[in-house]
Design an enzyme around this catalytic site. Structure first.
Site, PDB file in Angstrom:
ATOM      1  N   ASP A 167     -13.012  19.269   3.617  1.00 44.43           N
ATOM      2  CA  ASP A 167     -13.285  17.944   4.072  1.00 44.43           C
ATOM      3  C   ASP A 167     -11.854  17.069   4.289  1.00 44.43           C
ATOM      4  OD1 ASP A 167     -12.499  17.893   1.707  1.00 44.43           O
ATOM      5  OD2 ASP A 167     -13.864  16.393   0.854  1.00 44.43           O
TER       6      ASP A 167
ATOM      7  N   HIS B  58       2.006 -14.708  -2.274  1.00 38.69           N
ATOM      8  CA  HIS B  58       1.200 -13.709  -3.034  1.00 38.69           C
ATOM      9  C   HIS B  58      -0.329 -14.097  -3.316  1.00 38.69           C
ATOM     10  CE1 HIS B  58       0.277 -10.980  -6.536  1.00 38.69           C
ATOM     11  NE2 HIS B  58       0.409 -11.978  -7.023  1.00 38.69           N
TER      12      HIS B  58
ATOM     13  N   ASP C 246      -5.209  -8.673  -6.954  1.00 37.24           N
ATOM     14  CA  ASP C 246      -3.868  -8.980  -7.481  1.00 37.24           C
ATOM     15  C   ASP C 246      -2.977  -7.724  -7.443  1.00 37.24           C
ATOM     16  OD1 ASP C 246      -1.445 -10.285  -8.536  1.00 37.24           O
ATOM     17  OD2 ASP C 246      -2.191  -9.607 -10.471  1.00 37.24           O
TER      18      ASP C 246
ATOM     19  N   HIS D  57      -3.922 -18.008 -10.051  1.00 35.95           N
ATOM     20  CA  HIS D  57      -3.917 -16.980 -10.873  1.00 35.95           C
ATOM     21  C   HIS D  57      -2.436 -16.751 -11.438  1.00 35.95           C
ATOM     22  CE1 HIS D  57      -2.308 -14.033  -7.940  1.00 35.95           C
ATOM     23  NE2 HIS D  57      -1.886 -13.423  -8.979  1.00 35.95           N
TER      24      HIS D  57
ATOM     25  N   GLU E  51       1.113 -18.619 -15.914  1.00 29.71           N
ATOM     26  CA  GLU E  51       2.241 -17.644 -16.225  1.00 29.71           C
ATOM     27  C   GLU E  51       3.477 -17.944 -15.674  1.00 29.71           C
ATOM     28  OE1 GLU E  51       1.497 -13.591 -17.057  1.00 29.71           O
ATOM     29  OE2 GLU E  51       3.172 -14.010 -17.802  1.00 29.71           O
ATOM     30  N   ASP E  52       3.746 -18.211 -14.569  1.00 29.49           N
ATOM     31  CA  ASP E  52       4.823 -18.286 -13.683  1.00 29.49           C
ATOM     32  C   ASP E  52       5.686 -19.871 -13.456  1.00 29.49           C
ATOM     33  OD1 ASP E  52       4.973 -15.602 -13.563  1.00 29.49           O
ATOM     34  OD2 ASP E  52       4.189 -15.410 -11.446  1.00 29.49           O
TER      35      ASP E  52
HETATM   36 MN    MN Z   1      -0.319 -12.137  -9.320  1.00 28.57          MN
END
Ligand code: MN
Length: 490
Positions: free
Chosen positions: A263, A44, A142, A68, A72-73
Site C-alpha cells: 500500500d 505562533h 500547538d 494559550h 505562561e510566557d
Molecule cells: Mn504554544
C-alpha cells in the site's frame, strides 16, 4: 503587528468579536517577544488558532488558542483573562498552560526515566481531556505548529520534542481518529527523531513515486471508466501515497524491501453512498483478482477509532499488486478529521456537554472519550486511568534492530516476541539474543529503546517453554502452529 487573517465567517457576530478581542489582547501581551525563528511571537498563537478554527471548534476554543501562551510566557494573570473573556475561556487557557508544564526527561537518556516521564505525561493529558476535550484539541494544534517550526531549536531539544510527538501526540491523534493530523505529525517528527532514516525513506519513496506515476494515471482512468459503466458514480479517485513514517515502520517488517509493501500508493475511490462502496468493490473484483486475506470491510466492522472504509488489495493492471480503498465523502471526512469531523457534522447539537464529551450524543465509536469523563467522578480513578492508558496507548515500548529499524511491542515483551515481530522464520530459528550488545536469557524483558539482536540457528526449533513468557498473541500463535504441525503439541 502580524496580520490577523483568520476566516471567521462561520461564527456569529458576538463570537467574531470575542475572537478579535482575544487576538488584540494576545498581540499586546506578546509584543516585543520573538519566536526562535525570528517571527513575532503572535505568529505562533495565530497559527494555532487557525488550526483550531479549521477543525471547526467553537469561538471559546479559538479565543483560548490565541491566548494559550499568555499566562505562561507573559505573566498575564488568569484572573485578568477571566474578567476579560469569561470563565470558559480562562479555564481552557489554564488547562492548556498546565499541560505545557509536562514533565520532561531532558537531562537523561535513562530509558526507565524517559518512560516514567512519558507515562506521567499521558496521565496528565487524559486528566485534562476528561475535563474538556477542547483542551487536547488546542494542545494538538500547538504541538503541530511547534513541530512545523522545530528546525529553529537546538538539536537535542528538537529530538526530544520529535520523539515525544511520536510516542504520545501522534498516537493520541490516531485514537481520536484524526488520521491526517497523525500522519502530518509523524512525518514532521520523523525527520528530527531519526534524520538518517528519514532521508533514506524519502529518497526511496521519491524514486518509487516517479516510477509508478504513469501506472497510477492509467489505473485511475480505468477504474473511473469501469465504475461509470456499471452505474456507480466515482466522485473522486486519487492515488494516495503512504506517509514516510508509516513506510519506515513497515520497512522493518518487510526486511527493507519496498516491493513487499503493497500500500505504498493506494488508490482511494470516493462514491456517494454506503451501498455504492460495496457495488464498486464488486466491479473492481470482476476485473482484478483480490489477494484473499487482504479484503477488509471496515464499514461493517470499523476500527476501534471509528475508521470506516473498504480496503482491498488486488492484482491490478499488468498484474501489479495495488491497494484500493473505497469510501463515501463522509467516511473520508471522518477518517481524516476524526473527532473534529464530528464537531463539524453535529454542529447543531454541539451543546456544552457534548463538546466536553459528557453526553450520550457522542458517536458510539468514540465511546472511550465518554469513559474519560467518568474520571472526574470515579470511585477508583487510578484504576480507570490505567485501563484507559492501556486502551489508548496499549503501553507500548519502542525497540530497535541492529540496523536501526524501529519496532513497537507491548510492555513486557521478550526477545522472542521481537524475533517474531521481525519475521516468523527468525522467530522459529531463535537460539539466543543480545540486548544492547550483551547476551540475555530469552525471557528477558525488553525496555524502551533497547537494541535487540537475535542469534539464530540454521533449522527452526521453537521451544514449548517459550509459550510461558511470550507476550504477543502473534508469537504465541506462531510457536503453537509450528509445534502442532511437527507433532509436538496436542
Ligand atoms: Mn504554544
Amino acid at each position: 503587528m502580524t496580520e490577523f487573517k483568520l476566516n471567521l465567517n462561520h461564527f456569529s457576530a458576538d463570537d467574531q468579536q470575542l475572537i478579535k478581542k482575544a487576538y488584540e489582547f494576545a498581540a499586546n501581551a506578546h509584543r516585543g517577544q520573538k519566536r526562535k525563528s525570528g517571527d513575532p511571537y503572535i505568529a505562533h498563537p495565530l497559527a494555532v488558532a487557525e488550526t483550531v478554527a479549521a477543525w471547526h471548534q467553537d469561538a471559546a476554543a479559538v479565543a483560548a488558542a490565541l491566548l494559550h501562551d499568555v499566562v505562561e510566557d507573559t505573566g498575564v494573570a488568569l484572573e485578568l483573562l477571566e474578567s476579560e473573556f469569561g470563565a470558559e475561556v480562562a479555564e481552557l487557557v489554564d488547562a492548556v498552560t498546565k499541560l505545557g508544564k509536562i514533565k520532561q526527561a531532558e537531562h537523561t537518556d535513562e530509558p526507565t526515566q524517559i518512560q516514567q516521564a512519558s507515562s506521567e505525561n499521558i496521565r496528565k493529558l487524559l486528566l485534562a481531556m476528561s475535563k474538556d476535550l477542547r483542551v487536547i484539541v488546542i494542545k494538538l494544534a500547538d504541538r503541530l505548529h511547534n513541530l512545523k517550526t522545530l528546525t529553529f531549536l537546538p538539536a537535542a531539544k528538537r529530538r526530544r520534542i520529535a520523539q515525544e510527538s511520536l510516542e504520545i501526540f501522534a498516537p493520541l491523534a490516531d485514537r481520536l481518529g484524526m488520521g491526517q493530523l497523525k500522519a502530518e505529525m509523524e512525518d514532521l517528527a520523523f525527520r528530527y527523531a531519526y534524520p538518517e532514516k528519514y532521508a533514506e525513506v524519502k529518497k526511496l519513496m521519491a524514486h518509487y513515486i516517479t516510477e509508478t506515476n504513469q501506472y497510477i494515471i492509467r489505473l485511475k482512468r480505468f477504474i473511473a471508466e469501469e465504475l461509470t459503466k456499471a452505474g456507480v458514480k466515482p466522485l473522486n479517485i486519487e492515488g494516495r501515497q503512504k506517509h514516510l513514517y508509516s513506510v519506515y515502520k513497515k520497512l522493518g517488517k518487510a526486511e527493507g524491501n519496498l516491493e513487499k509493501i503493497y500500500d505504498l500508493i493506494a488508490i482511494r475511490v470516493l462514491v456517494p453512498k454506503e451501498p455504492d462502496c460495496y457495488q464498486a468493490l464488486g466491479v473492481l473484483h470482476q476485473h482484478f483478482k483480490p489477494l484473499i486475506y487482504r479484503i477488509k470491510d471496515y464499514i461493517a466492522v470499523p476500527k476501534p477509532n471509528g475508521y470506516r472504509s473498504l480496503h482491498t488489495t488486488v492484482f491490478a493492471l499488468d498484474g501489479r499488486i495495488t491497494e484500493i480503498q473505497i469510501r463515501t465523502p463522509q467516511m473520508h471526512e471522518e477518517a481524516e478529521r476524526g473527532l473534529a469531523a464530528h464537531f463539524y457534522y453535529d454542529a447543531q447539537k454541539a451543546s456544552k456537554a457534548y463538546r466536553k464529551g459528557q453526553a450520550a450524543t457522542l458517536p458510539a465509536k468514540l465511546q472511550w472519550v465518554n469513559k474519560l469523563s467518568q474520571l472526574q467522578t470515579a470511585a477508583k480513578p487510578e484504576e480507570l486511568l490505567e485501563e484507559l492508558k492501556i486502551d489508548l496507548f496499549g503501553d507500548r515500548i519502542f525497540v530497535f534492530s541492529p540496523k536501526g529499524d524501529l519496532f513497537d511491542l507491548p510492555v513486557g515483551s521478550t526477545p522472542v516476541d521481537f524475533a517474531f515481530e521481525v519475521h516468523s522464520d527468525i522467530g522459529w530459528r531463535t537460539q539466543g539474543a543480545k540486548v544492547n550488545g550483551k547476551i540475555v536469557p530469552l525471557d528477558h524483558k525488553l525496555e524502551n529503546r533497547d537494541v535487540v539482536d537475535i542469534l539464530t540457528r540454521k533449522e527452526p526449533r521453537p521451544n514449548q517453554d517459550w509459550l510461558a513468557f511470550v507476550k504477543t498473541a502473534d508469537a504465541k500463535n506462531r510457536i503453537r502452529s509450528w509445534l502442532r504441525s511437527h507433532g509436538q503439541l496436542e
